[in-house]
Design a protein around this motif. Structure first.
Motif, PDB file in Angstrom:
ATOM      1  N   SER A  70       0.802  -1.229   0.000  1.00  7.72           N
ATOM      2  CA  SER A  70       0.000   0.000   0.000  1.00  7.72           C
ATOM      3  C   SER A  70       0.830   1.271   0.000  1.00  7.72           C
ATOM      4  CB  SER A  70      -0.950   0.009   1.206  1.00  7.72           C
ATOM      5  OG  SER A  70      -0.222   0.059   2.427  1.00  7.72           O
ATOM      6  N   ALA A 101      -0.336   4.731  -1.621  1.00  8.33           N
ATOM      7  CA  ALA A 101      -0.545   5.815  -0.664  1.00  8.33           C
ATOM      8  C   ALA A 101       0.369   7.006  -0.925  1.00  8.33           C
ATOM      9  CB  ALA A 101      -0.338   5.306   0.760  1.00  8.33           C
ATOM     10  N   THR A 102       1.566   6.750  -1.435  1.00  9.02           N
ATOM     11  CA  THR A 102       2.494   7.854  -1.679  1.00  9.02           C
ATOM     12  C   THR A 102       2.434   8.386  -3.103  1.00  9.02           C
ATOM     13  OG1 THR A 102       4.280   6.269  -2.157  1.00  9.02           O
ATOM     14  CG2 THR A 102       4.089   7.080   0.107  1.00  9.02           C
ATOM     15  N   PRO A 117      -2.453   8.677  -3.813  1.00  8.49           N
ATOM     16  CA  PRO A 117      -3.160   8.536  -2.530  1.00  8.49           C
ATOM     17  C   PRO A 117      -4.667   8.494  -2.657  1.00  8.49           C
ATOM     18  CG  PRO A 117      -2.139  10.712  -2.747  1.00  8.49           C
ATOM     19  CD  PRO A 117      -1.594   9.875  -3.842  1.00  8.49           C
ATOM     20  N   GLN A 153      -5.645   4.947  -3.023  1.00 10.44           N
ATOM     21  CA  GLN A 153      -5.560   4.237  -1.748  1.00 10.44           C
ATOM     22  C   GLN A 153      -6.793   4.537  -0.885  1.00 10.44           C
ATOM     23  OE1 GLN A 153      -3.999   1.928  -0.287  1.00 10.44           O
ATOM     24  NE2 GLN A 153      -4.368   2.250   1.893  1.00 10.44           N
ATOM     25  N   LEU A 154      -7.217   5.787  -0.858  1.00 13.65           N
ATOM     26  CA  LEU A 154      -8.411   6.124  -0.083  1.00 13.65           C
ATOM     27  C   LEU A 154      -9.648   5.456  -0.680  1.00 13.65           C
ATOM     28  CD1 LEU A 154      -8.061   9.889   0.914  1.00 13.65           C
ATOM     29  CD2 LEU A 154      -6.975   7.859   1.874  1.00 13.65           C
ATOM     30  N   GLN A 204      -9.705   1.961   0.414  1.00 10.14           N
ATOM     31  CA  GLN A 204     -10.093   1.887   1.824  1.00 10.14           C
ATOM     32  C   GLN A 204     -11.608   2.069   1.996  1.00 10.14           C
ATOM     33  OE1 GLN A 204      -7.602   0.375   3.714  1.00 10.14           O
ATOM     34  NE2 GLN A 204      -7.868   1.963   5.260  1.00 10.14           N
ATOM     35  N   GLN A 230      -3.588   1.159   8.315  1.00 11.43           N
ATOM     36  CA  GLN A 230      -3.623   1.888   7.047  1.00 11.43           C
ATOM     37  C   GLN A 230      -4.489   3.136   7.141  1.00 11.43           C
ATOM     38  OE1 GLN A 230      -3.922  -0.360   3.280  1.00 11.43           O
ATOM     39  NE2 GLN A 230      -3.674  -2.210   4.519  1.00 11.43           N
ATOM     40  N   ARG A 285      -2.296   5.733   8.837  1.00 12.23           N
ATOM     41  CA  ARG A 285      -1.165   6.083   7.963  1.00 12.23           C
ATOM     42  C   ARG A 285      -1.613   6.935   6.787  1.00 12.23           C
ATOM     43  NH1 ARG A 285       0.954   2.630   4.059  1.00 12.23           N
ATOM     44  NH2 ARG A 285      -1.244   2.579   3.461  1.00 12.23           N
ATOM     45  N   ASP A 286      -2.774   6.587   6.195  1.00 12.22           N
ATOM     46  CA  ASP A 286      -3.269   7.359   5.056  1.00 12.22           C
ATOM     47  C   ASP A 286      -3.638   8.780   5.462  1.00 12.22           C
ATOM     48  OD1 ASP A 286      -2.950   5.031   3.659  1.00 12.22           O
ATOM     49  OD2 ASP A 286      -5.074   4.503   3.653  1.00 12.22           O
ATOM     50  N   THR A 320      -2.158  12.106   3.704  1.00  9.93           N
ATOM     51  CA  THR A 320      -3.054  13.011   2.982  1.00  9.93           C
ATOM     52  C   THR A 320      -3.501  14.218   3.789  1.00  9.93           C
ATOM     53  OG1 THR A 320      -5.055  11.827   3.683  1.00  9.93           O
ATOM     54  CG2 THR A 320      -3.948  11.051   1.670  1.00  9.93           C
ATOM     55  N   SER A 357       4.222   5.810  10.365  1.00 12.99           N
ATOM     56  CA  SER A 357       3.061   6.698  10.434  1.00 12.99           C
ATOM     57  C   SER A 357       3.294   7.889  11.360  1.00 12.99           C
ATOM     58  CB  SER A 357       1.831   5.914  10.909  1.00 12.99           C
ATOM     59  OG  SER A 357       1.584   4.814  10.059  1.00 12.99           O
TER      60      SER A 357
END
Length: 886
Positions: A531, A535-536, A539, A542-543, A546, A614, A617-618, A622, A750
């Protein structure tokens, strides 16, 4: 012979179960006899690479700087051949096999059922994908399907149908170069050097030792030196992959730019022909109904001419566009159709006589059953001495509407937001790509240059970081559009509730497979490691992923499942748990989740934790507090489910005495370093999220559990040097697990370091022990990190997974080391996996989940190695001095 031995041996493993059931120990005696007959040959195939073999590999890597080609990347000459013998893992040790007897028997029954239904198993242990060391940089954007290319230029791995791969080299898909002087053809050859069964009129004997391939995803360069004609050609392959872009990155296209350099004293006429056939290498290529259509366009100051191939692939309309850019100095011609199973004489002779093709503006007739069709586009230019003009081709494919095998819904791919769903986008896509690819390259270079020019980063890492990213597009990836008007499904026979969150409506749904062979979308325990790439770099995707999982957490699916490992009956999904995956492409993902039937994963001890980790961390990446607020109630729900796993109420959850986490054959009993550490990290994040969202009662609740848990964790698992594998009395409870600090790694990544949870001296000692035992004691540190060792440094052989090297785990351990300032140790650890896969075993662009010391690998083309982007995150956030520019 190797493939047949592998298959026979796999069958013997399954049939052993039947022998045991029918004849007891006699069955095992029969198996041992057969093994004694097979084993000598088998062992001869998997001998470790000798030092001379390594030297052979090294000698194939040019060290000179090539003009117009980056200094860093994966580079081989086209005459390179991987000499190492390796094979899929099929046979565990006897003591390990005993544990898998029940699984083998029940899986085999399920496998037969799938076969009777005409369905591909989500993991086909009976037919593992074989090692083929030919691959190079794939082409195409995210979620639109990809086409793999070999380092010699072969179009060789097609992934257009969601969730399916065709591993075929298509003979008719080629580039041909013709060089003429004063009206005579002096050189005309196919540039891959591989002759097939057809197209006998073509010349294939290109000198491979004068050509070099260089890959730095998403681009690749092939440099051809033709000294007898004093010409050098550089073919540059470009796909629209660059971070923080949610339009161009979704496009199903690639551009091939041929730079032609005249090193002589006379002008030369150079023609380059791009040939391509219908289909993707599957049986349906010859189903009939394909036809070609020439076209020309003059839009946005870009003039193009080319040919489209119209077809249907597994009931989905698909059109290829093969396009050349016409300029004042570049002439475009084409052959609208030819037979890819014929001699190819019409294409070859026209090119040889004039340097051009015999253009025909009429569409072809449709192919009949058993027939295939191909087309060719030619660019010709005159090159004065010392000049180096560019010849520009585009390949695009328009498959706008797709479905999975259940065919319950039809989905629109992401790119259709701008290019429509009518299967008429090739002309527009071609023009758009040929106009915008210089901008794509500028964005790629702006993204990659700070890493490539960083003085503190190893050269190999610069190649590994970007080339491992191939999987983000080539992982069976789908990126599906969802708008308020169509709610993702264009039509549906049985409507399912659409995802209504505004973020998903804006950015669509994103899914990629666990592996080319492990065909489950968004396998969450594995994506946890991968991820960092999403995420980087993207992003918002990734959201979106999720939000998809968040929507599943409170759902319950009571469809009965018989689980193969435990042999128990259960239901597909329980309420307030994180599913293992979002579904099987052989079924209907999102509508039916949890396609994994080996274990009942609602009792896995890591999935719920990984959702919490996650989520926070996200948020850190963001800064999106609305997202954090949306995730929090779901995180609270799964944590409250997980609290029930703390059977002695000491603040630490216990594993259930079976493989109830991502190491799904490696059993944990009681408190474990792996799951217990993630539990503590999740508690800390719940406290932090609760504080941010002013959930004071929750802060007190989770804080109190954390205070108890961190004491118990140290008491039960710390042995003075590292954290024991688990708190049981088993013979391997004190094994050194490479991933023992998985919770601390993610917590610190994180931005939450709490020295009272994981004392720094304990962390440092544990990582150094892993480095000493799991890394340096195997081939001098050149193999990565083995999952488990005994305290004396020998392999832990209690489970086949304990003695495997997992590439993604190795990269995550390396990231943890680098976060702690163990920079040399971290890069040495990561180097081992890159070295084995990319330099020793010939597994470039098909990085597996695992390999072993005896040259076996498991699960080619796997998601978890994307964890290398966790290393980059560690570098940027904790060791920025390494990014100082050269």
């Amino acid at each position: 012979m190797p493939s047949s031995v592998s298959f026979v041996w796999t069958l013997l493993c399954y049939f052993k179960t039947l022998f045991d059931l029918l004849w007891g120990s006699t069955g095992w005696q029969i198996i041992q006899f057969l093994h004694s007959a097979i084993n000598p040959y088998w062992e001869s195939m998997i001998t470790m690479t000798s030092s001379s073999d390594k030297a052979k590999w090294r000698s194939t890597i040019p060290t000179e700087r090539l003009v117009g080609v980056p200094q860093y990347g994966w580079r081989v000459t086209l005459d390179y051949k991987c000499r190492t013998k390796c094979a899929p893992f099929t046979m565990p040790r006897f003591r390990q096999a005993i544990q898998l007897i029940g699984l083998s028997y029940r899986y085999f029954k399920q496998w037969l059922k799938w076969k009777r239904e005409g369905r591909k198993p989500f993991i086909d242990h009976m037919n593992p994908v074989k090692h083929s060391p030919i691959y190079g940089c794939p082409i195409g954007g995210l979620g639109c399907g990809t086409i793999g290319r070999g380092y010699r230029g072969e179009f060789c791995r097609f992934q257009l149908v969601p969730g399916r791969y065709e591993h075929k080299v298509l003979e008719a898909n080629q580039f041909i170069v013709c060089i003429r002087k004063k009206g005579q053809t002096l050189f005309q050859k196919v540039m891959t050097g591989q002759r097939g069964r057809h197209l006998k009129s073509w010349e294939w004997n290109t000198s491979l030792d004068n050509a070099t391939y260089h890959a730095l995803y998403p681009r690749a360069w092939t440099v051809y030196n033709i000294p007898e004609q004093k010409v050098r050609l550089i073919c540059r392959q470009i796909s629209p992959i660059f971070p923080h872009d949610y339009k161009d990155t979704s496009l199903p296209t690639a551009v091939f730019v041929w730079s032609v350099e005249n090193l002589g004293s006379e002008e030369v006429d150079v023609s380059i022909v791009f040939t391509f056939k219908n289909g993707h290498g599957g049986e349906e290529d010859a189903e009939g109904g394909a036809w070609t259509e020439p076209f020309s366009s003059d839009q946005d100051d870009v003039q193009t001419r080319g040919v489209m191939i119209h077809q249907t692939i597994q009931e989905m309309k698909c059109t290829y566009g093969i396009t050349g850019r016409q300029k004042e100095s570049v002439h475009v011609s084409y052959q609208s159709s030819f037979d890819p199973k014929g001699s190819g004489r019409d294409v070859w002779e026209a090119l040889h006589e004039t340097g051009q093709l015999n253009s025909n503006s009429e569409p072809s007739s449709e192919t009949r059953k058993g027939e295939e069709i191909a087309t060719a586009v030619c660019l010709q230019t005159t090159v004065p001495p010392g000049e180096n003009p560019d010849l520009e081709f585009c390949l695009c494919w328009d498959m706008p509407l797709v479905h999975f095998r259940a065919n319950q819904y039809t989905y629109a791919r992401r790119y259709t937001r701008w290019f429509g769903t009518k299967n008429d986008a090739c002309l527009k896509l071609s023009n758009y790509a040929l106009k915008n690819y210089p901008t794509w390259e500028e964005k790629i270079e702006a993204w990659q240059t700070p890493v490539l020019q960083a003085s503190g980063l190893p050269d190999w890492y610069k190649s590994a970081l970007f080339n491992e990213l191939y999987y983000i597009s080539d992982g069976g990836t789908v990126w599906l559009e969802q708008t308020e008007s169509n709610n993702l499904m264009i039509h549906s026979e049985s409507p399912a509730p659409p995802h209504t969150h505004a973020h998903v409506r804006e950015y669509g749904r994103f899914a990629y497979l666990e592996g080319h062979e492990y065909r489950m979308y968004n396998t969450y325990d594995v994506h946890h490691y991968a991820s960092f790439a999403l995420a980087t770099l993207w992003p918002s995707l990734q959201l979106s992923l999720q939000y998809d999982f968040a929507q599943t957490i409170t759902r319950e699916d009571r469809h009965p499942i018989h689980y193969c490992m435990e042999g128990v009956n259960g239901i597909r999904k329980t309420r307030n748990s994180v599913p293992h995956d979002i579904g099987d492409p052989e079924d209907e993902p999102w509508a039916r989740i949890n396609s994994y039937v080996i274990h009942p994963t609602y009792d896995w001890k890591d999935l719920n934790m990984k959702f919490v980790l996650q989520s926070y961390r996200d948020y850190v990446i963001t800064g999106n507090k609305e997202y954090l607020a949306d995730m929090y109630p779901l995180a609270k729900a799964v944590m409250d489910t997980a609290i029930q796993w703390d059977v002695d109420n000491d603040g630490i959850i216990e594993n259930g005495g079976f493989a109830d986490q991502t190491f799904d054959t490696w059993i944990m009993h009681g408190a474990s370093a792996y799951c217990g550490g993630m539990w503590l990290a999740a508690l800390k994040m719940m406290v932090e999220m609760g504080t941010l969202l002013e959930k004071n009662e929750d802060v007190a609740k989770y804080g109190e559990i954390l205070d108890r848990g961190k004491v118990s964790y140290e008491k039960k698992l710390w042995n003075g040097k590292y954290y024991n594998y688990d708190s049981s009395t088993s013979g391997y409870h004190d094994s050194v697990m490479a991933g023992q600090l998985a919770g601390h790694w993610f917590l610190k990544a994180s931005g939450l370091q709490d020295d009272t949870i994981f004392p720094p001296d304990h962390v440092n000692s544990a990582l150094k022990t892993v480095y000493e035992n799991n890394v340096m004691k195997f081939d001098g540190g050149n193999m990565g990190a083995i999952n488990g060792t005994r305290p004396d440094g020998k392999k832990d052989i209690s489970s086949c997974q304990a003695e495997e090297f997992w590439v993604g785990i190795t990269y995550s351990v390396a990231a943890s080391m680098i976060q702690e300032g163990l920079i040399d140790e971290g890069f040495q650890t990561a180097w081992g996996s890159y070295h084995v896969c990319w330099e020793r075993l010939g597994l470039a662009f098909q990085t597996p989940e695992a390999y072993m010391t005896d040259q076996h690998y498991r699960a080619l083309g796997y998601m978890r190695p994307l964890a290398i982007w966790a290393i980059q995150w560690a570098v940027e956030k904790f060791q920025p001095q390494l990014l100082k520019q050269l």
